[in-house]
Design an enzyme around this catalytic site. Structure first.
Site, mmCIF file in Angstrom:
data_model
loop_
_atom_site.group_PDB
_atom_site.id
_atom_site.type_symbol
_atom_site.label_atom_id
_atom_site.label_comp_id
_atom_site.label_asym_id
_atom_site.label_seq_id
_atom_site.Cartn_x
_atom_site.Cartn_y
_atom_site.Cartn_z
ATOM 1 N N LYS A 177 37.638 63.243 -60.600
ATOM 2 C CA LYS A 177 36.941 62.204 -61.372
ATOM 3 C C LYS A 177 37.846 60.977 -61.514
ATOM 4 C CE LYS A 177 36.272 60.281 -65.689
ATOM 5 N NZ LYS A 177 36.049 59.000 -65.122
ATOM 6 N N GLU A 252 50.365 62.928 -67.687
ATOM 7 C CA GLU A 252 51.288 61.812 -67.455
ATOM 8 C C GLU A 252 50.715 60.645 -68.249
ATOM 9 O OE1 GLU A 252 53.425 59.084 -66.802
ATOM 10 O OE2 GLU A 252 52.193 58.710 -65.034
ATOM 11 N N CYS A 286 52.443 52.485 -65.998
ATOM 12 C CA CYS A 286 53.088 53.316 -67.049
ATOM 13 C C CYS A 286 54.576 53.080 -67.020
ATOM 14 C CB CYS A 286 52.872 54.806 -66.886
ATOM 15 S SG CYS A 286 51.544 55.285 -65.911
ATOM 16 N N GLU A 386 52.346 50.917 -76.885
ATOM 17 C CA GLU A 386 52.080 50.552 -75.491
ATOM 18 C C GLU A 386 50.954 49.522 -75.441
ATOM 19 O OE1 GLU A 386 51.992 52.732 -71.250
ATOM 20 O OE2 GLU A 386 50.411 53.410 -72.580
HETATM 21 C C1 UN1 Z 1 52.008 54.510 -62.907
HETATM 22 O O1 UN1 Z 1 52.131 53.404 -63.398
HETATM 23 O O2 UN1 Z 1 51.278 55.363 -63.437
HETATM 24 O O3 UN1 Z 1 57.255 53.761 -60.125
HETATM 25 C C2 UN1 Z 1 52.622 54.928 -61.628
HETATM 26 C C3 UN1 Z 1 56.250 53.062 -60.072
HETATM 27 C C4 UN1 Z 1 55.140 53.458 -59.133
HETATM 28 C C5 UN1 Z 1 54.207 54.430 -59.772
HETATM 29 C C6 UN1 Z 1 53.683 54.012 -61.124
HETATM 30 N N1 UN1 Z 1 55.726 54.030 -57.947
HETATM 31 O O4 UN1 Z 1 56.088 52.073 -60.762
#
Ligand code: UN1
Length: 498
Positions: A177, A252, A286, A386
């Site tokens: 999804k 995550e 992230c 965040e």
């Molecule tokens: C994400 O933002 O969930 O290291 C992944 C990084 C990328 C992956 C980010 N290779 O910023």
């Protein structure tokens, strides 16, 4: 302009409409007049069919030798490489990141496909001596069954691949999804998986709302493992639901990633690293840097250089190669960032940015100026929560210890970096950062697919994606003892003095 296409679900190897008969739109965040396509508003009934299809395919897929499964992953990776430019352009159009970064996102998918294709010939366990004579001991990995994959829009190809590739190579079937902000990217991936020749039912796609489709996947008793990337709030809800069923779950979640700049750092390099990780993907990673912890003697100079470079970043559609920063993903993201700007104005000094950007073509997109706050306290809301947008807080600190305390003073623990020329400080930082990823003299983004990816504290629940450890999420360990002595041998007893 031709009418945007109506896309379908992919269940049991066939493209089908949702039983809901309803669809939703995906639009280009750089120009919301541009409708990317119409997608099925999936329901719990669609999920039930997808799970049934995944279940029916499971026996044959588990029985397929892992190296053969790996060959299909390899073929998929090669197809992604062949279609890289088309995929990258579709990604920029659907979720806004600039083309160079979209190409990187596709490349990250290719990398994990090839890495996991190789795992088809490894999937290592241990073979170890037994404590008893004429006895063999080893551990093997086995698939869990059906994997529920729930993914965000910010890495709309890399993240689904991070999850699906290890799930598939280790013999699981998949119900996928994607985010409703990036269903087209997901559809394109599924088309390539189909073309690569995965048997019907091994991968199934159900688009639709998280509250409907996502919940139905998480709650389905036949789905053995959930892998989710997204907000901490949603992660907590999923963890509660999955916990009630004792379901395997890999989360995550958020980050509040810091770059520490010590007084001996190469400031030009630090500025490059900070800008790239704070405003790349419009701050919507992230791993994005949202805090700079600046050693006091260089803090003002660092802010000056950052502000100077930031105000020169070009905003616009990521399809234009001269653009540095694309739009935010949707109107809700703009509102959220604007709310935090108001909060920040009450807490710190606004140095640059701080507002939506409009005018001309930009009127039709979700553009927000890259923003810097200076003189931010480590516990200020803009330094703790965040924001997931182009907002950077600079926090002054006096020396290494104070800087490290500020860096670690958050609920999150994904990524951190330090700029210094002092090798001892660099090694102390590698030891002291409470994060799953650490960079020395680089920004906070740019993880590579063959190392573990994930975070400490509220960033996750202890699992890791990518690297060979990703297989731990999607496999059960089985320890196997083979006794060929022909007699009863009792471990812990027969090999001890009586
Ligand atoms: C994400 O933002 O969930 O290291 C992944 C990084 C990328 C992956 C980010 N290779 O910023």
């Amino acid at each position: 302009m031709s009418e945007p296409a109506v896309h379908q679900l992919f269940i049991a190897g066939r493209w089908v409409d949702s039983v809901s008969g309803a669809t939703f739109e995906s639009v280009n965040p750089a120009d919301t007049r541009d409708v990317v396509g119409h997608f099925q508003a999936g329901t719990a009934a669609d999920v039930a069919m997808a799970v049934r299809a995944a279940d029916e395919a499971s026996k044959g897929w588990k029985a397929t030798p892992a190296p053969k499964r790996g060959e299909l992953l390899y073929r998929f990776g090669a197809l992604m490489a062949e279609h890289k430019e088309r995929l990258a352009r579709a990604m920029t159009r659907e979720m806004g990141k600039v083309l160079a970064e979209a190409r990187g996102d596709v490349q990250e998918g290719i990398d994990i496909a090839f890495l996991m294709a190789g795992e088809g010939r490894r999937l290592f366990g241990d073979t170890v001596p037994s404590e008893l004579p004429d006895k063999w001991a080893m551990s093997i990995r086995q698939p869990l069954g059906i994997a529920g994959i729930v993914t965000p829009w910010n890495f709309p190809m890399a993240i689904p691949c991070w999850k699906m590739m290890p799930a598939l190579v280790s013999g699981n079937t998949v119900v996928f999804k994607p985010s409703s902000d990036a269903p087209h990217c997901a559809t394109l991936l599924i088309e390539l998986l189909e073309q690569a020749g995965f048997p019907a039912g091994v991968v199934n796609l159900v688009t639709g709302a998280g509250g409907e489709v996502g919940d139905a996947i998480v709650d389905n008793p036949d789905v053995a493992v959930i892998s989710f990337t997204g907000s901490s709030a949603t992660g907590r809800t999923i963890a509660e639901r999955a916990g009630r069923r004792l379901k395997r779950l890999s989360l995550e979640l958020g980050g509040k990633n810091a770059v520490v700049v010590l007084r001996d750092a190469d400031l030009d390099l630090a500025v490059d690293g900070i800008l790239w990780s704070a405003f790349g993907t419009t701050g919507q990673r992230c791993t994005a840097c949202s805090r700079v912890i600046a050693d006091k003697p260089i803090a003002d100079e660092l802010v000056r250089r950052l502000a100077d470079r930031t105000s020169r970043l070009a905003l616009g559609s990521g399809l234009d190669e001269s653009i540095d920063v694309g739009p935010l993903v949707n109107a809700a993201a703009v509102e959220k960032v604007a709310r935090y700007i108001e909060i920040g104005r009450g807490e710190a000094e606004l140095v640059c940015g701080g507002a939506r950007v409009t005018g001309g073509e930009l009127d039709h997109g979700h553009f927000f100026a890259p923003t810097i706050f200076a003189g931010v306290g480590p516990m200020a809301r803009i330094a703790q929560e965040e924001i997931f947008g182009p907002v950077l807080s600079v926090i002054p600190a006096d020396g290494y210890d104070e800087a490290m305390a500020a860096a670690n003073g958050t609920h999150y623990g994904l990524s951190a970096s330090i700029f210094t020329r002092d090798v001892n400080a660099a090694f102390r930082a590698m030891r002291d950062f409470e994060t799953g990823i650490v960079y020395i003299n680089a920004g906070t983004t740019g993880a590579e697919t063959h190392l573990p990816f994930g975070g400490w504290k509220d960033t996750g629940n202890g699992h890791r994606e990518a690297g060979h450890v990703a297989l731990d999420t999607f496999t059960e360990w089985k320890s196997v003892y083979v006794d060929f002595s022909g007699r009863l041998q009792r471990a812990q007893i027969d090999n001890q003095p009586s």
